[in-house]
Design an enzyme around this catalytic site. Structure first.
Site, PDB file in Angstrom:
ATOM      1  N   ARG A  29       0.828  -1.215   0.000  1.00 17.28           N
ATOM      2  CA  ARG A  29       0.000   0.000   0.000  1.00 17.28           C
ATOM      3  C   ARG A  29       0.862   1.264   0.000  1.00 17.28           C
ATOM      4  NH1 ARG A  29      -5.198  -2.139   1.515  1.00 17.28           N
ATOM      5  NH2 ARG A  29      -6.028  -0.160   0.874  1.00 17.28           N
ATOM      6  N   ARG A  33      -2.839   6.987   1.387  1.00 12.46           N
ATOM      7  CA  ARG A  33      -3.209   8.143   2.203  1.00 12.46           C
ATOM      8  C   ARG A  33      -2.134   8.682   3.133  1.00 12.46           C
ATOM      9  NH1 ARG A  33      -8.466   5.423   4.310  1.00 12.46           N
ATOM     10  NH2 ARG A  33      -6.973   3.746   4.052  1.00 12.46           N
ATOM     11  N   ARG A  42      -6.482  13.207  -3.939  1.00 17.04           N
ATOM     12  CA  ARG A  42      -7.689  12.514  -3.508  1.00 17.04           C
ATOM     13  C   ARG A  42      -8.752  13.486  -3.012  1.00 17.04           C
ATOM     14  NH1 ARG A  42     -11.502  10.600  -2.038  1.00 17.04           N
ATOM     15  NH2 ARG A  42     -11.982   8.718  -0.858  1.00 17.04           N
ATOM     16  N   ASP A  78      -7.508  -1.578  -6.925  1.00 13.21           N
ATOM     17  CA  ASP A  78      -8.027  -2.240  -5.730  1.00 13.21           C
ATOM     18  C   ASP A  78      -8.369  -3.680  -6.074  1.00 13.21           C
ATOM     19  OD1 ASP A  78      -8.976  -1.490  -2.825  1.00 13.21           O
ATOM     20  OD2 ASP A  78     -10.426  -2.904  -3.628  1.00 13.21           O
ATOM     21  N   TYR A 153     -15.446 -10.590   0.819  1.00 13.78           N
ATOM     22  CA  TYR A 153     -16.166  -9.327   0.585  1.00 13.78           C
ATOM     23  C   TYR A 153     -17.492  -9.570  -0.138  1.00 13.78           C
ATOM     24  CZ  TYR A 153     -12.105  -6.760   2.162  1.00 13.78           C
ATOM     25  OH  TYR A 153     -11.095  -6.267   2.939  1.00 13.78           O
TER      26      TYR A 153
HETATM   27  O1  CP3 Z   1       0.074   0.989  -3.141  1.00 17.48           O
HETATM   28  C1  CP3 Z   1      -0.620  -0.059  -3.270  1.00 17.48           C
HETATM   29  O2  CP3 Z   1      -0.379  -1.068  -2.584  1.00 17.48           O
HETATM   30  C2  CP3 Z   1      -1.660  -0.114  -4.362  1.00 17.48           C
HETATM   31  C3  CP3 Z   1      -2.987   0.171  -3.960  1.00 17.48           C
HETATM   32  C4  CP3 Z   1      -3.936  -0.816  -3.301  1.00 17.48           C
HETATM   33  C5  CP3 Z   1      -5.190  -0.378  -2.810  1.00 17.48           C
HETATM   34  N1  CP3 Z   1      -5.882  -1.459  -2.378  1.00 17.48           N
HETATM   35  C6  CP3 Z   1      -5.654   1.020  -2.825  1.00 17.48           C
HETATM   36  C7  CP3 Z   1      -6.727   1.435  -1.912  1.00 17.48           C
HETATM   37  C8  CP3 Z   1      -3.864  -2.180  -3.089  1.00 17.48           C
HETATM   38  C9  CP3 Z   1      -2.739  -3.154  -3.398  1.00 17.48           C
HETATM   39  C10 CP3 Z   1      -5.103  -2.574  -2.512  1.00 17.48           C
HETATM   40  C11 CP3 Z   1      -5.435  -3.984  -2.182  1.00 17.48           C
HETATM   41  C12 CP3 Z   1      -6.543  -4.246  -1.263  1.00 17.48           C
HETATM   42  N2  CP3 Z   1      -7.764  -3.650  -1.217  1.00 17.48           N
HETATM   43  C13 CP3 Z   1      -6.515  -5.303  -0.320  1.00 17.48           C
HETATM   44  C14 CP3 Z   1      -5.391  -6.283  -0.126  1.00 17.48           C
HETATM   45  C15 CP3 Z   1      -4.299  -5.739   0.720  1.00 17.48           C
HETATM   46  C16 CP3 Z   1      -4.642  -5.601   2.165  1.00 17.48           C
HETATM   47  O3  CP3 Z   1      -4.536  -4.465   2.667  1.00 17.48           O
HETATM   48  O4  CP3 Z   1      -4.947  -6.602   2.815  1.00 17.48           O
HETATM   49  C17 CP3 Z   1      -7.764  -5.281   0.336  1.00 17.48           C
HETATM   50  C18 CP3 Z   1      -8.195  -6.225   1.454  1.00 17.48           C
HETATM   51  C19 CP3 Z   1      -8.558  -4.241  -0.242  1.00 17.48           C
HETATM   52  C20 CP3 Z   1      -9.952  -3.867   0.074  1.00 17.48           C
HETATM   53  C21 CP3 Z   1     -10.051  -2.465   0.512  1.00 17.48           C
HETATM   54  N3  CP3 Z   1      -9.997  -1.365  -0.353  1.00 17.48           N
HETATM   55  C22 CP3 Z   1     -10.219  -1.976   1.821  1.00 17.48           C
HETATM   56  C23 CP3 Z   1     -10.324  -2.841   3.060  1.00 17.48           C
HETATM   57  C24 CP3 Z   1     -10.241  -0.568   1.744  1.00 17.48           C
HETATM   58  C25 CP3 Z   1     -10.460   0.411   2.882  1.00 17.48           C
HETATM   59  C26 CP3 Z   1      -9.375   0.451   3.860  1.00 17.48           C
HETATM   60  C27 CP3 Z   1      -8.147   1.114   3.319  1.00 17.48           C
HETATM   61  O5  CP3 Z   1      -7.065   0.542   3.444  1.00 17.48           O
HETATM   62  O6  CP3 Z   1      -8.269   2.219   2.797  1.00 17.48           O
HETATM   63  C28 CP3 Z   1     -10.084  -0.216   0.382  1.00 17.48           C
HETATM   64  C29 CP3 Z   1     -10.006   1.139  -0.216  1.00 17.48           C
HETATM   65  C30 CP3 Z   1      -8.664   1.528  -0.765  1.00 17.48           C
HETATM   66  N4  CP3 Z   1      -7.885   0.764  -1.584  1.00 17.48           N
HETATM   67  C31 CP3 Z   1      -7.990   2.772  -0.558  1.00 17.48           C
HETATM   68  C32 CP3 Z   1      -6.782   2.708  -1.265  1.00 17.48           C
HETATM   69  C33 CP3 Z   1      -5.748   3.785  -1.387  1.00 17.48           C
HETATM   70  C34 CP3 Z   1      -8.523   3.940   0.249  1.00 17.48           C
HETATM   71  C35 CP3 Z   1      -9.439   4.739  -0.604  1.00 17.48           C
HETATM   72  C36 CP3 Z   1      -9.350   6.202  -0.310  1.00 17.48           C
HETATM   73  O7  CP3 Z   1      -8.398   6.870  -0.750  1.00 17.48           O
HETATM   74  O8  CP3 Z   1     -10.271   6.684   0.348  1.00 17.48           O
END
Ligand code: CP3
Length: 346
Positions: A29, A33, A42, A78, A153
């Site tokens: 990640r 943020r 964002r 995502d 999910y």
């Molecule tokens: O830099 C990176 O790694 C690439 C971006 C990336 C995102 N999601 C962006 C994102 C990656 C690799 C993911 C994978 C992801 N998404 C996973 C697997 C990795 C892990 O953390 O276990 C999972 C379970 C998700 C599902 C998901 N998407 C959740 C639980 C959330 C909310 C919580 C959070 O971490 O923000 C998201 C939204 C999400 N995905 C955001 C980002 C940057 C936040 C959105 C925002 O900017 O408001």
């Protein structure tokens, strides 16, 4: 650099368990943020638009690459993006909320196969934009969610600690669960093949909720589906990574999975993990994301512990054990990256 280094990228060499000039590091990640430049963008554009507009997805992917000497980039997207491409309606708030959770055979049968270039063309377009812009010859990692993590999910309809409805679904409707997992496994195989064709140089499956399962259910449901996806990806020729969160009890089960790298969370010391996995796998991890809140000196010590545990055999990619927290100070990431490089440079 030594003459035995036959991959130009330390990250790709480590994936293949070849000697490296330094231990490569990237951060799960890493685009997100905790970076002010991400928050700035964002504040003007919602998350989905960031993932769907190739120019913006490319920009966000590159942000951490400009700020830190990271050894790999990961596509900004995502795990639920391809599922949306299969017609599942969901919103990010910020975690994925599925409008109609999937629980019946009729819903499973109605899920279409994913045709990536038709259903999520912006992902491949983003990859094509990112590749020529990557600094320092850093490779680009493409990714997808593990089929079981996606099932969590889809069945629950929202993020959860225990994913109770998903786990009871496995026991109450095991054949339906297998059907859904097979569909997701095939969809993620097609998705990742398309990412590799567009230029992704390594492919990673995120099994974020593997740790919810006992070993027999992990093998029957999660791992069986992963084998199906990974088998379809071998012919791409790029390194394959399987990240297993909270998987300390599952390492014996993943030892014979045909992938190059196993990603692990911070709960299992890498020395013990490498013993169980054997010499045929590289490992990726596994600093606790919370360690980035330590003092500078302590952070170095915690990073050194990870390096010591990883040992001297080739095949370690430094990373956090799970995604970086939004509250993290970016300066701590810079110090971590520089320290891992300084400490391991040959
Ligand atoms: O830099 C990176 O790694 C690439 C971006 C990336 C995102 N999601 C962006 C994102 C990656 C690799 C993911 C994978 C992801 N998404 C996973 C697997 C990795 C892990 O953390 O276990 C999972 C379970 C998700 C599902 C998901 N998407 C959740 C639980 C959330 C909310 C919580 C959070 O971490 O923000 C998201 C939204 C999400 N995905 C955001 C980002 C940057 C936040 C959105 C925002 O900017 O408001």
């Amino acid at each position: 650099m030594t003459s035995t280094v036959n991959e130009t990228s330390a990250f790709l060499a480590a994936c293949r368990r070849q000697p490296v000039s330094h231990t490569p590091i990237w951060v799960m990640r890493q685009a997100g943020r905790y970076l002010p430049e991400y928050r700035e963008l964002r504040s003007k554009v919602d998350f989905e638009e960031l993932t769907r507009r190739p120019d913006l997805a490319a920009e966000v992917t590159l942000q951490p690459m400009r700020r830190f000497e990271l050894d790999a980039a990961i596509l900004f997207s995502d795990i639920m993006t391809p599922v949306q491409g299969m017609g599942v309606e969901l919103e990010f708030a910020p975690g994925p909320i599925v409008r109609a959770p999937i629980r019946t055979d009729a819903q499973i049968d109605a899920l279409p196969q994913l045709v990536p270039e038709r259903d999520v063309p912006f992902v491949m377009e983003s990859i094509r934009l990112i590749r020529p812009e990557l600094p320092r010859g850093a490779p680009l990692i493409g990714f997808a969610g593990g089929p079981f993590t996606l099932l969590c999910y889809l069945v629950c309809g929202k993020p959860s600690k225990e994913f109770g409805p998903a786990r009871s679904f496995l026991y109450a409707q095991p054949q339906s669960a297998e059907r859904l997992l097979d569909k997701l496994a095939d969809a993620m195989a097609a998705y990742l093949r398309a990412q590799a064709a567009a230029g992704a140089q390594a492919l990673m499956l995120f099994e974020s909720w593997a740790g919810l399962l006992a070993p027999p259910e992990f093998e029957r449901f999660a791992l069986r589906a992963v084998r199906r996806t990974m088998a379809a990806l071998r012919s791409t020729g790029v390194p394959l990574i399987y990240y297993v969160n909270q998987g300390s009890a599952l390492m014996e089960s993943v030892a014979d999975l045909d992938v190059d790298v196993i990603g692990v969370d911070w709960r299992s010391p890498l020395g013990a993990v490498r013993k169980v996995l054997g010499p045929g796998k590289a490992v990726q991890g596994n600093l606790d994301p919370a360690a980035l809140f330590a003092s500078s000196e302590d952070l170095k010590r915690h990073a050194d512990n990870v390096l010591t545990q990883a040992g001297s055999l080739p095949g370690h990619i430094f990373n956090l054990g799970h995604g970086i927290w939004p509250e993290t100070n970016p300066d701590a990431v810079a110090r971590l990256v520089d320290h891992v490089h300084d400490r391991t440079r040959k």
